[in-house]
Design a protein around this motif. Structure first.
Motif, PDB file in Angstrom:
ATOM      1  N   GLN A   1       9.153 -58.957 -85.310  1.00 34.50           N
ATOM      2  CA  GLN A   1       8.140 -59.461 -86.235  1.00 34.50           C
ATOM      3  C   GLN A   1       7.900 -60.946 -86.010  1.00 34.50           C
ATOM      4  OE1 GLN A   1       6.413 -57.255 -87.618  1.00 34.50           O
ATOM      5  NE2 GLN A   1       7.185 -56.740 -89.632  1.00 34.50           N
ATOM      6  N   ASN A   2       8.986 -61.671 -85.784  1.00 33.85           N
ATOM      7  CA  ASN A   2       8.904 -63.120 -85.633  1.00 33.85           C
ATOM      8  C   ASN A   2       8.131 -63.489 -84.367  1.00 33.85           C
ATOM      9  OD1 ASN A   2      10.194 -65.635 -84.196  1.00 33.85           O
ATOM     10  ND2 ASN A   2      10.504 -65.941 -86.396  1.00 33.85           N
ATOM     11  N   ARG A   3       7.120 -64.364 -84.522  1.00 30.49           N
ATOM     12  CA  ARG A   3       6.213 -64.637 -83.404  1.00 30.49           C
ATOM     13  C   ARG A   3       6.871 -65.364 -82.246  1.00 30.49           C
ATOM     14  NH1 ARG A   3       1.355 -66.152 -87.487  1.00 30.49           N
ATOM     15  NH2 ARG A   3       0.384 -64.071 -87.491  1.00 30.49           N
ATOM     16  N   ILE A   4       7.825 -66.236 -82.542  1.00 34.58           N
ATOM     17  CA  ILE A   4       8.529 -66.934 -81.460  1.00 34.58           C
ATOM     18  C   ILE A   4       9.363 -65.927 -80.678  1.00 34.58           C
ATOM     19  CG2 ILE A   4      10.246 -68.696 -80.877  1.00 34.58           C
ATOM     20  CD1 ILE A   4       7.729 -69.953 -81.919  1.00 34.58           C
ATOM     21  N   GLN A   5      10.092 -65.079 -81.409  1.00 31.77           N
ATOM     22  CA  GLN A   5      10.896 -64.063 -80.723  1.00 31.77           C
ATOM     23  C   GLN A   5      10.008 -63.112 -79.932  1.00 31.77           C
ATOM     24  OE1 GLN A   5      13.424 -62.335 -83.854  1.00 31.77           O
ATOM     25  NE2 GLN A   5      15.134 -63.384 -82.867  1.00 31.77           N
ATOM     26  N   ARG A   6       8.841 -62.819 -80.490  1.00 28.95           N
ATOM     27  CA  ARG A   6       7.910 -61.955 -79.776  1.00 28.95           C
ATOM     28  C   ARG A   6       7.500 -62.608 -78.459  1.00 28.95           C
ATOM     29  NH1 ARG A   6       5.160 -59.768 -84.181  1.00 28.95           N
ATOM     30  NH2 ARG A   6       3.254 -61.008 -83.976  1.00 28.95           N
ATOM     31  N   ALA A   7       7.239 -63.904 -78.500  1.00 22.53           N
ATOM     32  CA  ALA A   7       6.877 -64.632 -77.271  1.00 22.53           C
ATOM     33  C   ALA A   7       8.050 -64.637 -76.288  1.00 22.53           C
ATOM     34  CB  ALA A   7       6.466 -66.064 -77.614  1.00 22.53           C
ATOM     35  N   GLN A   8       9.264 -64.726 -76.812  1.00 17.56           N
ATOM     36  CA  GLN A   8      10.449 -64.717 -75.939  1.00 17.56           C
ATOM     37  C   GLN A   8      10.645 -63.343 -75.294  1.00 17.56           C
ATOM     38  OE1 GLN A   8      13.206 -66.122 -78.923  1.00 17.56           O
ATOM     39  NE2 GLN A   8      13.065 -68.247 -78.224  1.00 17.56           N
ATOM     40  N   VAL A   9      10.387 -62.292 -76.057  1.00 18.45           N
ATOM     41  CA  VAL A   9      10.473 -60.924 -75.499  1.00 18.45           C
ATOM     42  C   VAL A   9       9.431 -60.752 -74.406  1.00 18.45           C
ATOM     43  CG1 VAL A   9      10.047 -58.473 -76.020  1.00 18.45           C
ATOM     44  CG2 VAL A   9      11.468 -59.857 -77.543  1.00 18.45           C
ATOM     45  N   ARG A  10       8.213 -61.164 -74.706  1.00 23.44           N
ATOM     46  CA  ARG A  10       7.132 -61.037 -73.717  1.00 23.44           C
ATOM     47  C   ARG A  10       7.446 -61.853 -72.472  1.00 23.44           C
ATOM     48  NH1 ARG A  10       2.861 -61.163 -78.432  1.00 23.44           N
ATOM     49  NH2 ARG A  10       2.103 -58.994 -78.388  1.00 23.44           N
ATOM     50  N   ALA A  11       8.027 -63.027 -72.636  1.00 26.41           N
ATOM     51  CA  ALA A  11       8.339 -63.871 -71.474  1.00 26.41           C
ATOM     52  C   ALA A  11       9.323 -63.170 -70.538  1.00 26.41           C
ATOM     53  CB  ALA A  11       8.891 -65.219 -71.922  1.00 26.41           C
ATOM     54  N   ILE A  12      10.335 -62.529 -71.107  1.00 26.44           N
ATOM     55  CA  ILE A  12      11.305 -61.798 -70.286  1.00 26.44           C
ATOM     56  C   ILE A  12      10.604 -60.630 -69.585  1.00 26.44           C
ATOM     57  CG2 ILE A  12      13.338 -60.272 -70.381  1.00 26.44           C
ATOM     58  CD1 ILE A  12      14.322 -62.100 -72.733  1.00 26.44           C
ATOM     59  N   ALA A  13       9.812 -59.882 -70.355  1.00 28.81           N
ATOM     60  CA  ALA A  13       9.093 -58.727 -69.794  1.00 28.81           C
ATOM     61  C   ALA A  13       8.155 -59.164 -68.673  1.00 28.81           C
ATOM     62  CB  ALA A  13       8.317 -58.004 -70.893  1.00 28.81           C
ATOM     63  N   GLU A  14       7.404 -60.241 -68.926  1.00 27.67           N
ATOM     64  CA  GLU A  14       6.435 -60.712 -67.935  1.00 27.67           C
ATOM     65  C   GLU A  14       7.144 -61.251 -66.695  1.00 27.67           C
ATOM     66  OE1 GLU A  14       3.282 -60.309 -67.841  1.00 27.67           O
ATOM     67  OE2 GLU A  14       2.822 -59.738 -69.900  1.00 27.67           O
ATOM     68  N   TYR A  15       8.277 -61.890 -66.886  1.00 24.61           N
ATOM     69  CA  TYR A  15       9.014 -62.437 -65.745  1.00 24.61           C
ATOM     70  C   TYR A  15       9.444 -61.306 -64.806  1.00 24.61           C
ATOM     71  CZ  TYR A  15      12.340 -64.969 -62.879  1.00 24.61           C
ATOM     72  OH  TYR A  15      13.009 -65.513 -61.807  1.00 24.61           O
ATOM     73  N   ILE A  16       9.980 -60.238 -65.385  1.00 23.00           N
ATOM     74  CA  ILE A  16      10.383 -59.091 -64.559  1.00 23.00           C
ATOM     75  C   ILE A  16       9.152 -58.462 -63.908  1.00 23.00           C
ATOM     76  CG2 ILE A  16      11.341 -56.735 -64.646  1.00 23.00           C
ATOM     77  CD1 ILE A  16      13.241 -57.813 -66.875  1.00 23.00           C
ATOM     78  N   ASN A  17       8.089 -58.321 -64.694  1.00 25.11           N
ATOM     79  CA  ASN A  17       6.892 -57.643 -64.211  1.00 25.11           C
ATOM     80  C   ASN A  17       6.169 -58.413 -63.116  1.00 25.11           C
ATOM     81  OD1 ASN A  17       5.193 -55.319 -64.517  1.00 25.11           O
ATOM     82  ND2 ASN A  17       3.630 -56.652 -65.401  1.00 25.11           N
ATOM     83  N   SER A  18       6.255 -59.755 -63.146  1.00 23.76           N
ATOM     84  CA  SER A  18       5.484 -60.535 -62.174  1.00 23.76           C
ATOM     85  C   SER A  18       6.340 -61.346 -61.204  1.00 23.76           C
ATOM     86  CB  SER A  18       4.505 -61.459 -62.899  1.00 23.76           C
ATOM     87  OG  SER A  18       5.205 -62.398 -63.684  1.00 23.76           O
ATOM     88  N   SER A  19       7.614 -61.575 -61.494  1.00 29.19           N
ATOM     89  CA  SER A  19       8.438 -62.385 -60.590  1.00 29.19           C
ATOM     90  C   SER A  19       9.607 -61.634 -59.968  1.00 29.19           C
ATOM     91  CB  SER A  19       8.970 -63.631 -61.303  1.00 29.19           C
ATOM     92  OG  SER A  19       7.901 -64.492 -61.627  1.00 29.19           O
ATOM     93  N   ILE A  20       9.811 -60.387 -60.345  1.00 28.49           N
ATOM     94  CA  ILE A  20      10.848 -59.629 -59.646  1.00 28.49           C
ATOM     95  C   ILE A  20      10.216 -58.396 -59.003  1.00 28.49           C
ATOM     96  CG2 ILE A  20      13.095 -58.521 -59.732  1.00 28.49           C
ATOM     97  CD1 ILE A  20      13.833 -60.106 -62.177  1.00 28.49           C
ATOM     98  N   GLN A  21       9.697 -57.495 -59.843  1.00 31.23           N
ATOM     99  CA  GLN A  21       9.222 -56.213 -59.325  1.00 31.23           C
ATOM    100  C   GLN A  21       8.183 -56.330 -58.204  1.00 31.23           C
ATOM    101  OE1 GLN A  21       6.428 -54.077 -59.625  1.00 31.23           O
ATOM    102  NE2 GLN A  21       7.513 -52.280 -58.900  1.00 31.23           N
ATOM    103  N   PRO A  22       7.145 -57.183 -58.336  1.00 28.23           N
ATOM    104  CA  PRO A  22       6.133 -57.237 -57.261  1.00 28.23           C
ATOM    105  C   PRO A  22       6.689 -57.771 -55.944  1.00 28.23           C
ATOM    106  CG  PRO A  22       5.329 -58.340 -59.229  1.00 28.23           C
ATOM    107  CD  PRO A  22       6.789 -58.073 -59.439  1.00 28.23           C
ATOM    108  N   PHE A  23       7.756 -58.571 -56.026  1.00 25.36           N
ATOM    109  CA  PHE A  23       8.309 -59.168 -54.813  1.00 25.36           C
ATOM    110  C   PHE A  23       9.060 -58.132 -53.979  1.00 25.36           C
ATOM    111  CE2 PHE A  23       7.946 -63.926 -55.443  1.00 25.36           C
ATOM    112  CZ  PHE A  23       7.099 -63.850 -56.512  1.00 25.36           C
ATOM    113  N   GLN A  24       9.236 -56.910 -54.524  1.00 28.00           N
ATOM    114  CA  GLN A  24       9.880 -55.819 -53.809  1.00 28.00           C
ATOM    115  C   GLN A  24       8.885 -55.067 -52.923  1.00 28.00           C
ATOM    116  OE1 GLN A  24      13.012 -54.709 -57.459  1.00 28.00           O
ATOM    117  NE2 GLN A  24      11.292 -53.386 -57.047  1.00 28.00           N
ATOM    118  N   HIS A  25       7.626 -55.385 -53.060  1.00 28.08           N
ATOM    119  CA  HIS A  25       6.525 -54.675 -52.404  1.00 28.08           C
ATOM    120  C   HIS A  25       6.796 -54.448 -50.912  1.00 28.08           C
ATOM    121  CE1 HIS A  25       2.611 -53.333 -51.370  1.00 28.08           C
ATOM    122  NE2 HIS A  25       1.898 -54.065 -52.199  1.00 28.08           N
TER     123      HIS A  25
END
Lengths: 214, 214
Positions: free
Chosen positions: B87-111
């Motif tokens: 619910q907390n917006r800061i925590q939500r941003a922190q969750v999204r940051a972790i998700a986005e980091y994996i989605n754009s800085s780890i997984q695509p680099f395996q291509h």
């Protein structure tokens, strides 16, 4: 306590440009802090507290909280500053806008990241960055073209500006400037891009309008 | 009518969505798109996903959604029971940051395309396993540091979020595919085991799916 939001940015960073556009669209006052990626400032000890992931953009809130990752920052700004909405209300359309942003954020941008180039250069002696990026992104631009054909109005999704536009413009602008993108191959992208790039919020965010532009 | 998930047992991006559907107890059927047999390249699948990648999710109303993080947030909005964003917006941003980091800085680099590019342009041959090792170790070690600041029982606070599902799927995929060892990353492995104890998520693993290669 900080007076304003502080954005750590580099003029040529397309991920920073996305946030600059959003801050302009939402008329949010902020203080820019310039990090020179080319000189490796993001990796220096001086900035290790300010840039927890050694990257831009980073958004420092008034209470000192640091937010990273452009999509996460974008969603936070959208929640905190809901005037001038950048995400549609309808959940399916919202998912389509987010999907479009993600195609750019995770399907395109990683392949033109400095960190990727530096790693490839360990293997490939005469690494042609332009050729590599053109290779990796050809199908991606075709995909964006298809999606815009289905969804566009004046802008990427209908006639209201969305986050999709904030991601599209920096991606296209960078591809034209640095990777020889022939945008005439993608007429819908070209049309939407031309509708957006001279709007004040977009124009003021572009690399050559930044105080740290060289 | 229920959701239809197009994906494959060996795809960590598909596993993310399968995990969320199972966790939230949302009914769905799976259609296998085996990328080892290039089944994503059919004209049929092109009608589902313009870029011919997986996953894609078709809603009961017939809307096709793409990009795992856009799909995840759509499911969160339509099915708010067993929430995966705080619910907390800061925590939500922190969750999204972790998700986005994996989605754009780890997984695509395996291509695989990156490995293929390097091997056609270099004397030094790159094994795909070494590419996975480099980017996963770098990415996971960065996450180890960042979640030390935000974690409780899970990566952001004490409730399971999308960030944990992303971490779990990434670690699981790297361990299963290439036997990578993340034992030195205590925060990450602690999270991994806490998520693994959630039956619906553990049973969403690729190895349990009908289309997991023998």
């Amino acid at each position: 306590m900080q007076q304003k939001l502080r954005l750590y940015t580099y003029f040529r960073s397309s991920t920073s440009q996305r946030i600059r556009i959003i801050l302009n669209l939402k008329e949010i006052d902020y203080e820019p802090k310039f990090i020179n990626l080319l000189q490796g400032e993001h990796k220096s000890e001086n900035h290790s507290q300010e840039l927890p992931n050694q990257a831009v953009p980073a958004l420092h809130l008034q209470d000192g909280t640091i937010l990273i990752e452009s999509m996460a920052i974008a969603e936070y700004l959208e929640e905190i500053y809901p005037e001038k909405k950048l995400l549609p209300q309808d959940p399916v359309l919202k998912a389509k806008v987010r999907g479009f942003c993600e195609l750019i954020n995770s399907g395109m941008h990683p392949y033109q990241n400095l960190i990727m180039f530096e790693w490839i250069e360990k293997y490939v002696e005469k690494f042609d960055r332009v050729e590599f990026v053109q290779n990796m992104l050809k199908s991606e631009f075709q995909t964006l073209e298809k999606l815009l054909l289905q969804n566009h109005g004046k802008y990427s999704f209908g006639d209201e500006i969305t986050l999709a536009d904030c991601f599209l413009v920096p991606q296209v602008m960078g591809a034209i400037a640095r990777f020889k993108l022939d945008i005439s191959l993608f007429p819908t992208i070209q049309e939407v891009y031309n509708n957006l790039k001279d709007l004040p919020s977009f124009y003021k965010a572009q690399p050559d309008q930044q105080p740290d532009f060289k | 009518m229920s959701y239809t998930l197009y994906g494959f047992a060996m795809s960590s991006c598909t596993q993310r969505i399968r995990s969320i559907l199972n966790y939230k107890k949302i009914p769905y059927t799976q259609v296998s798109v085996n990328f080892l047999k290039k089944e994503q390249m059919t004209e049929e699948y092109k009608k589902i996903h313009p870029r011919q990648i997986i996953p894609a999710l078709v809603t009961p109303e017939g809307h096709t959604l793409i990009e795992s993080l856009a799909i995840a947030q759509y499911l969160e909005e339509i099915h708010p029971e067993k929430p995966i964003l705080p619910q907390n917006r800061i925590q939500r941003a922190q969750v999204r940051a972790i998700a986005e980091y994996i989605n754009s800085s780890i997984q695509p680099f395996q291509h695989l395309g990156i490995q293929q590019y390097i091997n056609t342009h270099s004397e030094k041959k790159l094994e795909w396993k070494d590419q996975w090792t480099h980017w996963n170790m770098l990415g996971i070690s960065n996450l180890e540091k960042s979640i030390s600041r935000t974690r409780g029982r899970f990566s952001v606070g004490d409730q399971l979020t999308l960030a944990d599902i992303m971490i779990y799927c990434q670690v699981d995929s790297a361990q299963t595919r290439f036997n990578l060892d993340f034992g030195q990353y205590h925060n990450i492995m602690n999270i991994y085991y806490n998520v693994n104890n959630i039956k619906e998520i553990e049973q969403s693993r690729g190895i349990y799916q009908k289309d997991f290669p023998k």
